[in-house]
Motif scaffolding. Sequence first.
Motif, PDB file in Angstrom:
ATOM      1  N   ILE A 192      -0.968   8.758  44.242  1.00  0.00           N
ATOM      2  CA  ILE A 192      -1.027   7.438  44.884  1.00  0.00           C
ATOM      3  C   ILE A 192      -0.458   7.819  46.151  1.00  0.00           C
ATOM      4  O   ILE A 192       0.953   7.427  46.352  1.00  0.00           O
ATOM      5  CB  ILE A 192      -0.432   6.278  43.987  1.00  0.00           C
TER       6      ILE A 192
ATOM      7  N   PRO B  73      -4.968   1.670  46.347  1.00  0.00           N
ATOM      8  CA  PRO B  73      -5.327   0.309  46.277  1.00  0.00           C
ATOM      9  C   PRO B  73      -4.480  -0.153  47.414  1.00  0.00           C
ATOM     10  O   PRO B  73      -4.851  -1.279  47.743  1.00  0.00           O
ATOM     11  CB  PRO B  73      -4.762  -0.165  44.924  1.00  0.00           C
TER      12      PRO B  73
ATOM     13  N   SER C 208      -8.185  -5.784  44.334  1.00  0.00           N
ATOM     14  CA  SER C 208      -7.230  -6.660  43.666  1.00  0.00           C
ATOM     15  C   SER C 208      -6.128  -7.094  44.879  1.00  0.00           C
ATOM     16  O   SER C 208      -5.587  -7.955  44.665  1.00  0.00           O
ATOM     17  CB  SER C 208      -6.570  -5.846  42.707  1.00  0.00           C
TER      18      SER C 208
ATOM     19  N   THR D 185      -8.466   0.099  37.575  1.00  0.00           N
ATOM     20  CA  THR D 185      -7.973   0.495  36.212  1.00  0.00           C
ATOM     21  C   THR D 185      -9.034   1.083  35.397  1.00  0.00           C
ATOM     22  O   THR D 185      -9.090   2.326  34.955  1.00  0.00           O
ATOM     23  CB  THR D 185      -7.625  -0.604  35.600  1.00  0.00           C
TER      24      THR D 185
ATOM     25  N   PHE E 243       2.429   5.549  38.349  1.00  0.00           N
ATOM     26  CA  PHE E 243       1.917   4.283  37.997  1.00  0.00           C
ATOM     27  C   PHE E 243       1.641   4.335  36.492  1.00  0.00           C
ATOM     28  O   PHE E 243       1.137   4.975  35.763  1.00  0.00           O
ATOM     29  CB  PHE E 243       0.649   3.886  38.692  1.00  0.00           C
TER      30      PHE E 243
ATOM     31  N   ASN F 250       2.919   3.405  44.080  1.00  0.00           N
ATOM     32  CA  ASN F 250       3.485   2.419  43.161  1.00  0.00           C
ATOM     33  C   ASN F 250       4.200   3.578  42.089  1.00  0.00           C
ATOM     34  O   ASN F 250       3.410   4.193  41.550  1.00  0.00           O
ATOM     35  CB  ASN F 250       2.289   1.733  42.368  1.00  0.00           C
TER      36      ASN F 250
ATOM     37  N   ASP G 202      -5.680   7.772  44.085  1.00  0.00           N
ATOM     38  CA  ASP G 202      -5.790   6.003  43.589  1.00  0.00           C
ATOM     39  C   ASP G 202      -5.053   5.321  45.023  1.00  0.00           C
ATOM     40  O   ASP G 202      -3.764   5.801  45.224  1.00  0.00           O
ATOM     41  CB  ASP G 202      -5.010   6.009  42.458  1.00  0.00           C
TER      42      ASP G 202
END
Length: 396
Positions: free
Chosen positions: A169, A204, A234, A101, A125, A174, A202
């Motif tokens: 992403i 993750p 995360s 973030t 997202f 997401n 991005d």
Amino acid sequence: MITYADRMKNVSGEALNDILKYSSDPSIISFSLGSPAKEVYPIEKIKEIMSTVMEKDAIRILSYGMSEGYMPLREAFLNHIAIPKGIKADIENILITTGATQGIELISQTFINPGDVVLVESPSFLTSLQVFLKYGATLVGVNMDTDGIMCEDLECKIKKYNPKMLYTIPTFQNPSGKTLPSHRRKKIAELADKYDLLVVEDDPYCDLRYTGDVVPPIKSFDETGNVILANSFSKILAPGLRVGTITATKEIITALVLAKGGADTNTTIMSQAICAEFLNQGLLPDHLKEMVPVYLERLNAMLDALDRYFPKECKYTIPQGGLFVWIEVPESINTRELLFIAANEHKVSYVPGYPFFINPKDGDHSLRLNFSSNTPEKIYEGVKRLGDLLHSIING
Ligand SMILES: Cc1ncc(COP(=O)(O)O)c(C=O)c1O
């Protein structure tokens, strides 16, 4: 009278408030948060690591640190994560951030001027959309098919809007759960070069793969330095540590470090030291091996429950990893309005589609379900409650 900065006028907290409100109510089965399963947090290992790192490096852990990040973590990330994924990088290409973030925030602060066009997947997202809007970006959606971004549409929009950046992403996206195939990733890196476009990748969820073949990051195809990669600990370790990374050219890292200095000086060093030690002790592969079957079981439970209990008119994605299933419902159902009834009367919550879209109306007939944070029993029960509610509306 107190006045607020104009930039905050575009930022809305409604969706996030709902997510947090319904996820913290124990009487509700919540499919809202994007959290890992609490049952697989490596609590005992982290306790041990905390005392090990305090023995080894207490002074550094308790002092201010370099904005670039704790050197042992930059090295460990490079050697255990970036290089094995085919990324050509060196220490000077790695910045540690307070979660992905913060990476998105620093990139936005550093690159976006009011009015700059940022291309985003549609849907995308919600937190990142809010950050881009805060910096005055004009958001333009890029169409996706079942495999993610459609490169023809991307090139069209690049030519039409002369955008500053593309935010994508690409893996287990997401909210849609979609994964971009390798040839499109390569194409995106080529388009970035051809049109001098910044690509913010991005990623993750990339290590949370349950089926199918591994796909290399867009960054691994980047020959020109146009791609900035954001990763996070995360989803693979614990979100409370608040540790993420940015991989980019030395020049971009230097600019982001300036922004980070004013944001928080450095990411909490204890958290960075935990991540570094976890990687250096070689614990990540085994931890992922432990998590994957748990998540796969939950994903399968959700897909089976959707098959059994949802009206046939609803369509859903079948992700190969990540944390989310994306659902499209008939046009007679407004998922934003339905959430209130679902949560308050039927004790089940989800994230309605609207905050994931530039034009919220585009998300009125979709919703996101998280499958990682509930047991299979809860998943069956929650999906049944939601399915029964949808049936009752469709059947009048
Ligand atoms: C696509 C995406 N980027 C970034 C984040 C935030 O990650 P972090 O916890 O590292 O800030 C999330 C979390 O849900 C996410 O889904």
